[in-house]
Design a protein around this motif. Sequence first.
Motif, PDB file in Angstrom:
ATOM      1  N   UNK A  19       0.594  -1.060  -0.399  1.00  0.00           N
ATOM      2  CA  UNK A  19       0.124  -0.027  -0.385  1.00  0.00           C
ATOM      3  C   UNK A  19       0.771   1.293  -0.072  1.00  0.00           C
ATOM      4  N   UNK A  20       2.113   0.953  -0.783  1.00  0.00           N
ATOM      5  CA  UNK A  20       3.079   2.247  -0.405  1.00  0.00           C
ATOM      6  C   UNK A  20       2.231   3.082  -1.162  1.00  0.00           C
ATOM      7  N   UNK A  21       2.168   2.866  -2.238  1.00  0.00           N
ATOM      8  CA  UNK A  21       1.868   3.958  -3.581  1.00  0.00           C
ATOM      9  C   UNK A  21       0.269   4.747  -3.119  1.00  0.00           C
ATOM     10  N   UNK A  22      -0.795   3.340  -2.194  1.00  0.00           N
ATOM     11  CA  UNK A  22      -2.064   3.945  -2.123  1.00  0.00           C
ATOM     12  C   UNK A  22      -1.517   5.164  -1.046  1.00  0.00           C
ATOM     13  N   UNK A  23      -0.990   5.205  -0.163  1.00  0.00           N
ATOM     14  CA  UNK A  23      -0.719   5.958   0.829  1.00  0.00           C
ATOM     15  C   UNK A  23      -0.759   6.961   0.057  1.00  0.00           C
ATOM     16  N   UNK A  24       0.800   7.072  -1.254  1.00  0.00           N
ATOM     17  CA  UNK A  24       1.483   8.692  -1.242  1.00  0.00           C
ATOM     18  C   UNK A  24       0.068   9.016  -1.912  1.00  0.00           C
ATOM     19  N   UNK A  25      -0.485   8.934  -2.841  1.00  0.00           N
ATOM     20  CA  UNK A  25      -2.111   8.580  -3.698  1.00  0.00           C
ATOM     21  C   UNK A  25      -2.578  10.232  -2.750  1.00  0.00           C
ATOM     22  N   UNK A  26      -3.580   9.208  -1.539  1.00  0.00           N
ATOM     23  CA  UNK A  26      -3.757   9.305  -0.518  1.00  0.00           C
ATOM     24  C   UNK A  26      -3.310  10.558  -0.252  1.00  0.00           C
ATOM     25  N   UNK A  27      -2.008  11.248  -0.005  1.00  0.00           N
ATOM     26  CA  UNK A  27      -1.465  12.709   0.698  1.00  0.00           C
ATOM     27  C   UNK A  27      -1.626  13.222  -0.624  1.00  0.00           C
ATOM     28  N   UNK A  28      -1.158  13.030  -1.702  1.00  0.00           N
ATOM     29  CA  UNK A  28      -1.183  13.956  -3.057  1.00  0.00           C
ATOM     30  C   UNK A  28      -2.347  14.577  -3.550  1.00  0.00           C
ATOM     31  N   UNK A  29      -3.310  14.061  -3.355  1.00  0.00           N
ATOM     32  CA  UNK A  29      -5.157  14.382  -3.322  1.00  0.00           C
ATOM     33  C   UNK A  29      -5.664  14.938  -2.213  1.00  0.00           C
ATOM     34  N   UNK A  30      -5.304  14.785  -0.917  1.00  0.00           N
ATOM     35  CA  UNK A  30      -4.671  15.682  -0.335  1.00  0.00           C
ATOM     36  C   UNK A  30      -4.597  17.137  -0.245  1.00  0.00           C
ATOM     37  N   UNK A  31      -3.312  17.185  -0.779  1.00  0.00           N
ATOM     38  CA  UNK A  31      -2.588  18.649  -1.771  1.00  0.00           C
ATOM     39  C   UNK A  31      -3.283  19.107  -2.687  1.00  0.00           C
ATOM     40  N   UNK A  32      -3.991  18.413  -3.094  1.00  0.00           N
ATOM     41  CA  UNK A  32      -4.616  19.419  -4.277  1.00  0.00           C
ATOM     42  C   UNK A  32      -4.238  18.541  -5.635  1.00  0.00           C
ATOM     43  N   UNK A  33      -3.368  17.230  -5.741  1.00  0.00           N
ATOM     44  CA  UNK A  33      -3.075  17.298  -6.818  1.00  0.00           C
ATOM     45  C   UNK A  33      -4.291  16.102  -7.571  1.00  0.00           C
ATOM     46  N   UNK A  34      -4.407  16.183  -9.002  1.00  0.00           N
ATOM     47  CA  UNK A  34      -5.609  15.586  -8.821  1.00  0.00           C
ATOM     48  C   UNK A  34      -5.059  14.433 -10.418  1.00  0.00           C
ATOM     49  N   UNK A  35      -3.710  14.728 -10.841  1.00  0.00           N
ATOM     50  CA  UNK A  35      -3.201  14.076 -12.394  1.00  0.00           C
ATOM     51  C   UNK A  35      -2.916  12.568 -11.378  1.00  0.00           C
ATOM     52  N   UNK A  36      -2.825  11.754 -12.070  1.00  0.00           N
ATOM     53  CA  UNK A  36      -3.277  10.455 -12.352  1.00  0.00           C
ATOM     54  C   UNK A  36      -1.557   9.870 -11.158  1.00  0.00           C
ATOM     55  N   UNK A  37      -1.740   9.367 -10.111  1.00  0.00           N
ATOM     56  CA  UNK A  37      -0.338   9.208  -9.550  1.00  0.00           C
ATOM     57  C   UNK A  37      -0.367   7.687  -9.787  1.00  0.00           C
ATOM     58  N   UNK A  38       1.168   7.243 -10.022  1.00  0.00           N
ATOM     59  CA  UNK A  38       0.932   6.200 -10.714  1.00  0.00           C
ATOM     60  C   UNK A  38       2.736   5.761  -9.219  1.00  0.00           C
ATOM     61  N   UNK A  39       3.192   4.664  -9.330  1.00  0.00           N
ATOM     62  CA  UNK A  39       4.563   3.673  -8.772  1.00  0.00           C
ATOM     63  C   UNK A  39       5.742   4.687  -9.588  1.00  0.00           C
ATOM     64  N   UNK A  40       6.443   5.051  -9.147  1.00  0.00           N
ATOM     65  CA  UNK A  40       7.887   5.487  -9.686  1.00  0.00           C
ATOM     66  C   UNK A  40       8.635   4.419  -9.937  1.00  0.00           C
ATOM     67  N   UNK A  41       8.125   2.855 -10.188  1.00  0.00           N
ATOM     68  CA  UNK A  41       8.560   2.127  -9.706  1.00  0.00           C
ATOM     69  C   UNK A  41       9.786   1.943 -11.217  1.00  0.00           C
ATOM     70  N   UNK A  42       9.322   2.462 -12.454  1.00  0.00           N
ATOM     71  CA  UNK A  42      10.451   2.038 -13.536  1.00  0.00           C
ATOM     72  C   UNK A  42      11.089   3.759 -13.828  1.00  0.00           C
ATOM     73  N   UNK A  43      10.502   4.793 -14.101  1.00  0.00           N
ATOM     74  CA  UNK A  43      10.803   5.827 -13.927  1.00  0.00           C
ATOM     75  C   UNK A  43      11.875   6.255 -13.007  1.00  0.00           C
ATOM     76  N   UNK A  44      11.864   5.793 -12.025  1.00  0.00           N
ATOM     77  CA  UNK A  44      12.629   6.088 -10.524  1.00  0.00           C
ATOM     78  C   UNK A  44      11.827   7.041  -9.499  1.00  0.00           C
ATOM     79  N   UNK A  45      11.466   8.270 -10.319  1.00  0.00           N
ATOM     80  CA  UNK A  45      10.823   9.573  -9.203  1.00  0.00           C
ATOM     81  C   UNK A  45       9.936  10.025 -10.302  1.00  0.00           C
TER      82      UNK A  45
END
Length: 162
Positions: free
Chosen positions: A41-67
Amino acid sequence: MPAHLSVELADESATLALGAQLAPGIAPGRVLTLRGALGSGKTTLVRGLLRALGVTEHVKSPSYALVELYTISSLNLYHFDFYRFKDRTEWMNSGFRDYFSSASACIVEWPERAAGLLAPPDLDLRLEFARSGRTATLGAHTPAGHGWLDAVRKRLPPASSR
């Protein structure tokens, strides 16, 4: 107050809610590390954090891009995933050290892949599978982290933390 907090997360919505509780503590210079098995649930937790900060774009795991970079007002928030690093030298050669500054906030999944090369985070969060759902254990490692953890503790419903 102790420098640790454990929170029971019954489902995905509880993980998103914990991320939202962490959002007000994000500030320039802050570092949050996330530990846990694949699928915890690491990326799910980050998604919740970013949504609360107003980020509306797709939040994905940076596994392949690294960041992944998210610009929130004037704050650059970097979401790292070091899972693919095989050893510490990959982090040293990545150039990521420059991203960890007083001007940006960083969230790091799999920080142990850069063991000993990162400064202690403000908050370290470990997600573990439980009988039903997950358990999140948060630990503060800096004065800013202690304040962040205390603020989260005050916002959580009493039954969810121990």
